[in-house]
Design an enzyme around this catalytic site. Structure first.
Site, short mmCIF file in Angstrom:
data_model
loop_
_atom_site.label_atom_id
_atom_site.label_comp_id
_atom_site.label_asym_id
_atom_site.label_seq_id
_atom_site.Cartn_x
_atom_site.Cartn_y
_atom_site.Cartn_z
N GLY A 33 0.83 -1.21 0.00
CA GLY A 33 0.00 0.00 0.00
C GLY A 33 0.87 1.25 0.00
O GLY A 33 0.65 2.20 -0.78
N HIS A 34 1.88 1.26 0.88
CA HIS A 34 2.81 2.40 0.92
C HIS A 34 3.57 2.51 -0.41
O HIS A 34 3.75 3.61 -0.95
CB HIS A 34 3.84 2.22 2.03
CG HIS A 34 3.28 2.14 3.42
ND1 HIS A 34 3.34 1.01 4.18
CD2 HIS A 34 2.66 3.07 4.19
CE1 HIS A 34 2.78 1.23 5.36
NE2 HIS A 34 2.37 2.48 5.40
N GLN A 58 -0.56 11.05 17.54
CA GLN A 58 -1.82 10.54 17.00
C GLN A 58 -2.27 9.26 17.70
O GLN A 58 -3.30 8.69 17.35
CB GLN A 58 -1.75 10.36 15.49
CG GLN A 58 -0.84 9.25 14.99
CD GLN A 58 -0.67 9.32 13.49
OE1 GLN A 58 -0.04 10.24 12.95
NE2 GLN A 58 -1.22 8.36 12.78
N GLN A 150 -8.89 10.48 7.15
CA GLN A 150 -7.62 11.21 7.17
C GLN A 150 -7.47 12.06 5.90
O GLN A 150 -7.04 13.22 5.96
CB GLN A 150 -6.48 10.20 7.29
CG GLN A 150 -5.09 10.77 7.15
CD GLN A 150 -4.04 9.76 7.53
OE1 GLN A 150 -3.75 9.58 8.71
NE2 GLN A 150 -3.46 9.08 6.57
N SER A 182 -2.21 -3.37 5.85
CA SER A 182 -2.02 -2.47 6.99
C SER A 182 -0.88 -3.01 7.83
O SER A 182 -0.74 -4.23 7.99
CB SER A 182 -3.30 -2.43 7.84
OG SER A 182 -3.02 -1.87 9.11
N ARG A 184 -0.76 -2.94 10.83
CA ARG A 184 -1.37 -3.57 12.01
C ARG A 184 -1.82 -5.01 11.74
O ARG A 184 -2.11 -5.73 12.70
CB ARG A 184 -2.54 -2.73 12.53
CG ARG A 184 -2.09 -1.42 13.16
CD ARG A 184 -3.24 -0.71 13.87
NE ARG A 184 -2.76 0.35 14.74
CZ ARG A 184 -2.73 1.65 14.43
NH1 ARG A 184 -3.15 2.05 13.24
NH2 ARG A 184 -2.29 2.54 15.31
P1 AMP Z 1 0.55 4.62 7.73
O1 AMP Z 1 1.98 4.18 7.65
O2 AMP Z 1 -0.37 3.54 8.18
O3 AMP Z 1 0.38 5.92 8.45
O4 AMP Z 1 0.12 4.91 6.23
C1 AMP Z 1 0.81 5.83 5.44
C2 AMP Z 1 0.01 6.11 4.19
O5 AMP Z 1 -0.20 4.91 3.48
C3 AMP Z 1 -1.37 6.70 4.51
O6 AMP Z 1 -1.68 7.70 3.55
C4 AMP Z 1 -2.27 5.50 4.36
O7 AMP Z 1 -3.60 5.84 4.02
C5 AMP Z 1 -1.59 4.76 3.23
N1 AMP Z 1 -1.97 3.36 3.24
C6 AMP Z 1 -1.96 2.51 4.30
N2 AMP Z 1 -2.44 1.31 3.95
C7 AMP Z 1 -2.75 1.40 2.63
C8 AMP Z 1 -3.30 0.48 1.67
N3 AMP Z 1 -3.61 -0.77 2.00
N4 AMP Z 1 -3.49 0.92 0.42
C9 AMP Z 1 -3.19 2.20 0.07
N5 AMP Z 1 -2.66 3.10 0.92
C10 AMP Z 1 -2.45 2.71 2.18
#
Ligand code: AMP
Length: 290
Positions: A33-34, A58, A150, A182, A184
């Protein structure tokens, strides 16, 4: 790829990058995703900056800040392989002085959905993103629709505080069984991981009901709640159908809507969402480009 943990050094290195510069803010422990956000930035920008920062403000005191998964070495390897130009990986003290007391608070939007149970969450998000915008001065910033609220909060902040940043939103990247990627997800035991597709299944159900002409939000919500309750390991936090722009709950789906849900599986809280009509972008028009 150059990596720094210092604001002053980041600023110096950033000044040598040619515009447009894309920023991808993350909390690390990177997954596809990232990396999809990184690739989109690379396609659209001359240079890409990624921030890796587990932002303490946060997290509520009861949340998983200390246990949040971290693997800086692996993250650096993935970013290097992806061809990222600059990585900003500050310590908490670099971002927040001991006597820090300035907050960016997006009001109404931040109190809905996630904000109802996490009242200080978006204040932490907006504050760190505002700081990152000031430090990196990107022309574009990349966020995932996975965290739809967000996106709306940051979009509002960009408009209200006149940041010269264009917000770009990428689709949620999923595992083959539909589970949204995720960091998580690593908390889930094998049994819990098997239960996790219930979120996407209930969103699929909402989309199907909408495709079949269903416009009564309460009926769709009920069907989703039943789908989640049918999964013994899942405990529903909320299912919500809102106006996709204001996040106000709606009764009739007569405009673009955001279906969002939060579900606990064991001790892990997962969130997911879908836009109705399916396939519509979350933001229309996007934030103003510089
Ligand atoms: P985080 O590291 O969880 O704060 O996520 C960093 C960025 O990656 C944020 O803009 C999230 O929305 C995005 N993000 C997290 N998971 C996904 C995913 N499965 N698909 C697309 N973007 C994601």
């Amino acid at each position: 790829m150059i990596v720094t943990q210092y604001v002053s050094e980041l600023r110096r290195l950033r000044s040598e990058l040619s515009p447009p510069v894309g920023l991808v803010p993350t909390m690390g422990f990177l997954h596809e995703g990232h990396l999809a956000l990184v690739r989109q930035s690379q396609e659209e920008c001359a240079a890409t900056v990624v921030s890796l920062f587990v932002n303490p403000t946060q997290f509520a005191p009861t949340e998983d800040l200390t246990n949040y998964p971290r693997d800086a070495e692996r993250d650096m390897r993935l970013l290097e392989e992806a061809g990222v130009d600059l990585v900003f990986a500050p310590q908490a003290e670099e971002m927040y002085a001991n006597d820090h007391e300035t907050w960016v608070m997006v009001d109404r939007l931040a109190r809905r959905l996630e904000g109802a149970t996490r009242p200080t969450h978006f204040q932490g998000v907006a504050t760190v993103v505002a700081a990152l915008f000031h430090i990196v001065e990107p022309q574009r910033a990349y966020f995932g629709q996975k965290d739809a609220q967000q996106v709306l909060v940051i979009d509002r902040m960009i408009r209200d505080l006149h940041f010269p940043v264009e917000l770009r939103v990428a689709d949620t990247v999923r595992e083959p069984d539909g589970v949204a990627m995720s960091s998580r997800n690593t908390y889930l035991s094998p049994d819990e991981r098997q239960a996790a597709p219930v979120l996407r299944r209930s969103l699929d159900l909402a989309e199907r009901l909408w495709q079949d002409g269903g416009r009564d939000a309460e009926q769709i919500r009920k069907a989703m709640v039943e789908a989640i309750e049918a999964e013994p390991l899942a405990r529903l936090d909320y299912v919500s159908i809102t106006d996709a722009r204001t996040l106000d709950e709606i009764h009739m789906i007569d405009r673009k809507a955001l279906v969002s849900l939060a579900v606990r599986i064991g001790r892990t809280r997962l969130i997911d969402n879908a836009v109705l009509p399916p396939g519509e972008p979350l933001l229309t028009g996007g934030s103003p480009c510089s």
